[in-house]
Design an enzyme around this catalytic site. Structure first.
Site, PDB file in Angstrom:
ATOM      1  N   ASP A   1       0.818  -1.227   0.000  1.00 57.16           N
ATOM      2  CA  ASP A   1       0.000   0.000   0.000  1.00 57.16           C
ATOM      3  C   ASP A   1       0.850   1.276   0.000  1.00 57.16           C
ATOM      4  OD1 ASP A   1      -2.097  -1.835   0.401  1.00 57.16           O
ATOM      5  OD2 ASP A   1      -2.102  -1.522   2.580  1.00 57.16           O
TER       6      ASP A   1
ATOM      7  N   GLU B   1     -11.267   0.082  -3.584  1.00 62.03           N
ATOM      8  CA  GLU B   1     -10.459   0.626  -2.490  1.00 62.03           C
ATOM      9  C   GLU B   1      -9.230   1.314  -3.098  1.00 62.03           C
ATOM     10  OE1 GLU B   1      -9.380  -2.783  -0.094  1.00 62.03           O
ATOM     11  OE2 GLU B   1      -8.098  -3.631  -1.663  1.00 62.03           O
TER      12      GLU B   1
HETATM   13  O1  FUB Z   1      -3.310  -3.463   3.559  1.00 61.90           O
HETATM   14  C1  FUB Z   1      -4.644  -3.717   3.963  1.00 61.90           C
HETATM   15  C2  FUB Z   1      -5.589  -3.387   2.863  1.00 61.90           C
HETATM   16  O2  FUB Z   1      -5.323  -4.216   1.728  1.00 61.90           O
HETATM   17  C3  FUB Z   1      -5.519  -1.994   2.325  1.00 61.90           C
HETATM   18  O3  FUB Z   1      -6.045  -1.021   3.173  1.00 61.90           O
HETATM   19  C4  FUB Z   1      -6.238  -2.194   1.043  1.00 61.90           C
HETATM   20  O4  FUB Z   1      -6.144  -1.139   0.139  1.00 61.90           O
HETATM   21  C5  FUB Z   1      -5.595  -3.465   0.542  1.00 61.90           C
HETATM   22  O5  FUB Z   1      -4.380  -3.223  -0.102  1.00 61.90           O
END
Ligand code: FUB
Length: 322
Positions: A14, A235
């Site tokens: 991320d 996301e």
């Molecule tokens: O790293 C945890 C979660 O997985 C992140 O917040 C999302 O975007 C995904 O990458």
């Protein structure tokens, strides 16, 4: 070199990358194996601290420095578990880390922590941002200095529980008695749930306005539909300004794409433009797009080095195509 693994010594994911004071800083999630079985709500992503990495020079070749822990779960009074994606913004010579974590009731909130240097250490505010929810904050600083936070994430990120900034469903609603998941998302033919965007207050610690929908539209100007899994937001929000346009890039989640949409205004609507990255090894895909020394780069992650284990991811960088 097509792409570079940035930090093979540890699992990180991320990435949010920014140039502060002429040096590139990368703020990742710090993956670890907590022994939690893989679950649809993402509990196996059980991270407990953040590090920052820095690079002086070409991101494709220059050495990477790990500055160590900049914030620990124990230092966040309101958070119980799961330090997920974060971002950092500079304001008046101080540095503000925006992050997602679950509170005592296992509800994701957004937090803020402040430092005097990009390398930290960061000191967390005692409470999450008032009115915040879900995950994956990114902060964009506009040319006039105004800062905007975009956020949200489906499924484990809990965005589907909210309408008009209010929680209207509970955790129990996430799975129906027959095992159907994600029942709280709109029907396939309806507009998809949107990421959120809000201007930040001058002190950087709150929303200056109720979060708005950041709408992504198709080539006809119609909002992307919930059933359009190859283009709908899932996301990993990121906003950047390039070639006279605001760009919103994001992950499509279950179709594992990183996509880009463009707008003439920071609030949107953003018109779907293209796929930035095809599926990689591993379930999640997350990124940022950052200009370094006059060239644009895509920072992201995959799970190839861990043999495809979804929660053990490795940072990568490649030149941004196009
Ligand atoms: O790293 C945890 C979660 O997985 C992140 O917040 C999302 O975007 C995904 O990458």
């Amino acid at each position: 070199m097509d792409a570079r693994y940035l930090f093979p010594a540890d699992y990180m994911a991320d990435p949010s990358a920014h140039v502060f004071n002429g040096r590139l800083y990368i703020y990742p999630s710090h993956d670890r194996d907590a022994g939690i079985p893989e679950q649809d709500d993402g509990s196996h992503f059980d991270m407990v601290d953040y590090h920052v990495l820095s690079i002086d020079g070409d991101p494709m070749t220059a050495p990477v420095t790990d500055h160590g822990v900049i914030l620990d779960l124990k230092g966040v009074p309101w958070a119980k578990r799961q330090l997920w994606d974060s971002d950092v913004a500079e304001r008046n010579g101080r540095y503000y880390l925006y992050f997602s974590a679950k509170d005592r009731d296992d509800v994701f909130r957004l937090g803020v922590a402040v430092a005097d240097r990009p390398e930290g250490p960061f000191v967390a505010e005692p409470e999450p941002i008032a009115g915040s929810y879900s995950i994956d904050p990114c902060v964009f600083t506009d040319a006039d200095g105004a800062q905007y936070i975009a956020f949200g994430g489906l499924w484990g990120g809990q965005l589907q529980r909210y309408r008009d900034n209010r929680a209207v469903y509970t955790a129990a609603d996430d799975t129906l008695p027959d095992g159907t998941r994600c029942a709280l998302e709109p029907a396939d033919g309806e507009p998809a749930l949107c990421p959120k965007i809000a201007r930040l207050t001058d002190d950087g610690k709150g929303f200056a306005e109720p979060p708005r929908d950041l709408v992504i539209v198709d080539e006809t100007g119609a909002p992307i539909k919930a059933g359009d899994h190859a283009r709908r937001f899932f996301e990993a929000s990121w906003i950047y300004f390039k070639d006279g346009k605001y760009h919103f890039s994001y992950s499509t989640g279950d179709t594992h794409l990183l996509c880009d949409a463009v707008s003439d205004t920071v609030y949107g609507p953003y018109r779907f433009a293209r796929v930035l990255l095809e599926p990689q090894i591993g379930w999640t895909t997350h990124h940022c797009v950052t200009e370094v020394g006059g060239k644009w780069y895509l920072f992201h992650h995959d799970s190839a080095p861990s043999g495809g284990r979804t929660h053990l991811r490795s940072l990568k960088v490649k030149p941004l195509a196009g």
